[in-house]
Write a protein that holds these residues in place. Sequence first.
Motif, PDB file in Angstrom:
ATOM      1  N   LYS A   2      -6.366   8.553   4.139  1.00 13.53           N
ATOM      2  CA  LYS A   2      -5.559   7.412   4.570  1.00 13.53           C
ATOM      3  C   LYS A   2      -4.168   7.469   3.951  1.00 13.53           C
ATOM      4  N   LEU A   3      -4.108   7.751   2.654  1.00 14.06           N
ATOM      5  CA  LEU A   3      -2.819   7.796   1.966  1.00 14.06           C
ATOM      6  C   LEU A   3      -1.982   8.975   2.451  1.00 14.06           C
ATOM      7  N   MET A   6     -10.053   7.499   1.470  1.00 10.14           N
ATOM      8  CA  MET A   6      -8.820   6.909   0.954  1.00 10.14           C
ATOM      9  C   MET A   6      -7.739   7.957   0.765  1.00 10.14           C
ATOM     10  N   GLN A   7      -8.135   9.144   0.333  1.00  8.32           N
ATOM     11  CA  GLN A   7      -7.162  10.226   0.165  1.00  8.32           C
ATOM     12  C   GLN A   7      -6.547  10.589   1.526  1.00  8.32           C
ATOM     13  N   GLN A  10       0.607   4.063  -3.694  1.00  2.00           N
ATOM     14  CA  GLN A  10      -0.412   5.020  -3.270  1.00  2.00           C
ATOM     15  C   GLN A  10      -1.038   5.755  -4.453  1.00  2.00           C
ATOM     16  N   THR A  11      -0.232   6.059  -5.459  1.00  2.00           N
ATOM     17  CA  THR A  11      -0.765   6.764  -6.631  1.00  2.00           C
ATOM     18  C   THR A  11      -1.806   5.911  -7.340  1.00  2.00           C
ATOM     19  N   GLN A  35      -5.029   5.702  -5.197  1.00  2.00           N
ATOM     20  CA  GLN A  35      -5.776   6.954  -5.274  1.00  2.00           C
ATOM     21  C   GLN A  35      -6.519   7.067  -6.598  1.00  2.00           C
ATOM     22  N   MET A  42      -0.508   8.128   5.786  1.00  2.00           N
ATOM     23  CA  MET A  42       0.608   7.195   5.645  1.00  2.00           C
ATOM     24  C   MET A  42       1.885   7.923   5.253  1.00  2.00           C
ATOM     25  N   GLN A  43       1.745   9.057   4.589  1.00  2.00           N
ATOM     26  CA  GLN A  43       2.903   9.855   4.188  1.00  2.00           C
ATOM     27  C   GLN A  43       3.302  10.871   5.254  1.00  2.00           C
ATOM     28  N   GLY A  69       0.803  -1.219   0.000  1.00  2.00           N
ATOM     29  CA  GLY A  69       0.000   0.000   0.000  1.00  2.00           C
ATOM     30  C   GLY A  69       0.834   1.266   0.000  1.00  2.00           C
ATOM     31  N   ARG A  70       1.944   1.268   0.739  1.00  7.31           N
ATOM     32  CA  ARG A  70       2.784   2.472   0.813  1.00  7.31           C
ATOM     33  C   ARG A  70       3.482   2.753  -0.519  1.00  7.31           C
TER      34      ARG A  70
END
Length: 397
Positions: free
Chosen positions: A124-125, A121-122, A104-105, A108, A128-129, A100-101
């Motif tokens: 969440k991503l 989801m946006q 991410q693109t 998304q 993560m960053q 997932g990391r």
Amino acid sequence: MRQILLAYAMISLMAFAILSVLSYGHGAGYVYIYWREWQIQSNLWVLFIVLALISLIAQSLWYILKRYLSREQRKRENLFNFKNLHPYEQLAVIWLLDAGRDQQTFIQHVFQQSSLLHGVMQAKLANMQGQSQKALLALNQTHAMAFELSELQRIEIYLAQGDAEQALTHLEFLNQHALSPWLEDVAQAYQKRLTILWGRFALQFPWAYLRATQYGHLATETKTQWLEQVLEQFEQASAEDLHYLQQRYLNLRDDLDSRIAPVKLLWLRILARLPNLQHEQQELAEQLLAEQFHEEVFYLWLQQQLLQPEPDYPAIEQHILLWEQQYPSVPVLIFAKYYVYQATQRQQQAEQLLSLYPEHVLMSYLRVQHALKQQPELLQQLNIIFEHNAHYIAIKS
């Protein structure tokens, strides 16, 4: 298949409305079919229903056959490009690889068209960053029906930021919030996730967790870890923290019977440090000893009894005799009885106990102490050594 059924339902309603209007004042019409030796006489309504059913059955069979052929073809197909996979299959591959990391693109992009999950989801991503502010802004634009998912993500962000107050506020709100109907099928997974977040909060902010108005939702392992942290950080607790700690125990005391023994033991260690709850400490210790003998529990109980301004030696002796009947051949009970006999001026009975359990460290300590009673300096040194023993019991002299 669902779309086919919905389309037929819509067309049927429209045809029903049209036929109803055209038939008004003129009847249902008349249909006569003659083919070879067959004759069918009916009306327009029956003909329409029969044709609709034949069409629906034919299209359903074609849909099922098409899916079957497509699946069989897919089994024999050799894949040479990741893009040839269905988007759901692509997401499954990423999930199986725990990538997932790194993807991410792509994730998304997949959820770009989802009005329900795009904002969540946006966020969440972004989280993560490490972009917590961007994640919170994305959550402000989420669909109203994704409220619970949005709140779970918001709590994760506040935990990552170390914002205990905001995390607790949203956790308590979700804990009493009725789950949306569309999430009922995954209610168990939702509750599990909420429990995990409560556990993360309790371990990250052990004293702030005491300010929660609702509790009892920690997993057993997490509850044990939380109590251990409270003990480790006890010296750093404020007076307000200790007040909440005492109140928490008093609130759950009636439900403590259902807790496992390690949790009860941790609570007993905490109570031993709270002078306002001596009665509760004695009550819990005696409850634990009635269930199973545990040396540490007995030490805590005995120490509390002997450090009273006026120890009740007859009551102490009575408890020891009862436990001796329940748990025979336990040296620490003899050790405790020795001090009771000494305190009640029964020297001869006390000395008779010294011959028991010659290899037990506590009884050996009593024998050496008795032998050195005429040498105060050596006796003082012996006591210093004993005080460094893990089973040292503070006894009022």
